[in-house]
Motif scaffolding. Sequence first.
Motif, PDB file in Angstrom:
ATOM      1  N   THR A  57       2.642  -7.648   5.361  1.00  0.00           N
ATOM      2  CA  THR A  57       3.823  -6.794   5.429  1.00  0.00           C
ATOM      3  C   THR A  57       4.672  -7.220   6.614  1.00  0.00           C
ATOM      4  O   THR A  57       4.185  -7.301   7.748  1.00  0.00           O
ATOM      5  N   ARG A  91       5.705   0.824   3.395  1.00  0.00           N
ATOM      6  CA  ARG A  91       4.688  -0.044   4.011  1.00  0.00           C
ATOM      7  C   ARG A  91       3.286   0.517   3.792  1.00  0.00           C
ATOM      8  O   ARG A  91       2.383  -0.188   3.343  1.00  0.00           O
ATOM      9  N   LEU A  92       3.122   1.812   4.084  1.00  0.00           N
ATOM     10  CA  LEU A  92       1.761   2.365   4.004  1.00  0.00           C
ATOM     11  C   LEU A  92       1.260   2.462   2.567  1.00  0.00           C
ATOM     12  O   LEU A  92       0.066   2.279   2.307  1.00  0.00           O
ATOM     13  N   GLU A 139       0.176  -0.957   1.575  1.00  0.00           N
ATOM     14  CA  GLU A 139      -1.105  -1.268   2.212  1.00  0.00           C
ATOM     15  C   GLU A 139      -2.253  -0.522   1.521  1.00  0.00           C
ATOM     16  O   GLU A 139      -3.304  -1.109   1.228  1.00  0.00           O
ATOM     17  N   CYS A 149      -5.461  -2.117  -0.490  1.00  0.00           N
ATOM     18  CA  CYS A 149      -6.848  -1.755  -0.115  1.00  0.00           C
ATOM     19  C   CYS A 149      -7.590  -1.168  -1.309  1.00  0.00           C
ATOM     20  O   CYS A 149      -8.770  -1.467  -1.535  1.00  0.00           O
ATOM     21  N   ARG A 196      -6.899  -6.756   1.301  1.00  0.00           N
ATOM     22  CA  ARG A 196      -6.625  -6.300   2.662  1.00  0.00           C
ATOM     23  C   ARG A 196      -5.149  -6.494   2.989  1.00  0.00           C
ATOM     24  O   ARG A 196      -4.471  -7.334   2.373  1.00  0.00           O
ATOM     25  N   ALA A 197      -4.674  -5.730   3.974  1.00  0.00           N
ATOM     26  CA  ALA A 197      -3.277  -5.821   4.391  1.00  0.00           C
ATOM     27  C   ALA A 197      -3.211  -6.149   5.880  1.00  0.00           C
ATOM     28  O   ALA A 197      -3.955  -5.567   6.674  1.00  0.00           O
ATOM     29  N   ILE A 198      -2.333  -7.118   6.213  1.00  0.00           N
ATOM     30  CA  ILE A 198      -2.044  -7.394   7.620  1.00  0.00           C
ATOM     31  C   ILE A 198      -0.526  -7.474   7.745  1.00  0.00           C
ATOM     32  O   ILE A 198       0.179  -7.490   6.736  1.00  0.00           O
TER      33      ILE A 198
END
Length: 307
Positions: free
Chosen positions: A45, A55-56, A59, A63, A68-70
């Motif tokens: 992101t 964004r959340l 993410e 998940c 996974r999110a970075i």
Amino acid sequence: MKRDLISLDDLSLEDIRGYLDLATHLETVPDERKLTRLPGAIMMTMFYEPSTRTRLSFEAAMCRLGGRAIGFAAADATSVAKGESLVDTVRTVENYADILVIRHPKEGTARVAGEISLLPVINAGDGANQHPSQTLLDLYTIQRLFGRIGNLKIAFVGDLKYSRTVHSLIRALIKFSHLDFVLVSPESLRLPTYLVPPPEQCMDVTFRETQSLEEAIQSCDLVYMTRVQRERFPDSLEFERVKDAYCLDADILQGAPSHLRIMHPLPRVNEIAYSVDRTTYASYFTQVRNGLIMRQAILLTLLGVAP
Ligand code: CP
């Protein structure tokens, strides 16, 4: 060939229906099965503008699909603060992930990122231009609320000049048919004329302008409220002049048709009073919930993984 999600102009009606059908299907897939869909996948992101939901929820969507999110939530904590260009940032971070999600204040930035990167790129909002994942979740919400997208009278209220969610949603809706749009805004925040297509380019879609929110409430099936976008105004005095133009509260909704629904992409400031939340009209937190499932559908589609 890789797929991006940059603009509603790039999507056919069939593409849009594909996202809606996939989101509908995902409602039936057990959580534990979803966790096996994208194991080991990494989503990057890149947020050059503030965000809570987009964004959340991206993410969380990644998940819940097992990936996974970075990434970064503000560019000032990255080497952008030292003067690094967008091109170099994209060329760098694409080494660390499988898909990029980018929000930027400048129109066209997501398109540029999509052209630079070998990875799928999702436009999470580019200035006042577009916000396609919001549009897909809005369409999904409309479909679930009314059982159809079409044969509806929809009011867009507030900042129609700068609201990218309105710009995107209108671009998408005109691909459907039998829609009447009522545009409710102050004079200085009218919808840009380039968003109103010539009649021969859409099927039975009409546009009408008014400044009366009360009239729109009584006559429409759906009222799509928007925040006046302080961050887009070149002149802060003009913002002060129009910021309170439309404030919806439970009193204004007295006597509204029972089938009316109120949507808002959020965040809200003062354009919808908390008293509306308790009414049957309020559908903005339904949009929030639908955002998670639609963003799962978007990630699976762009990464080419079956549900
Ligand atoms: N609707 C929306 O884009 O919200 P955020 O700015 O919180 O992501």
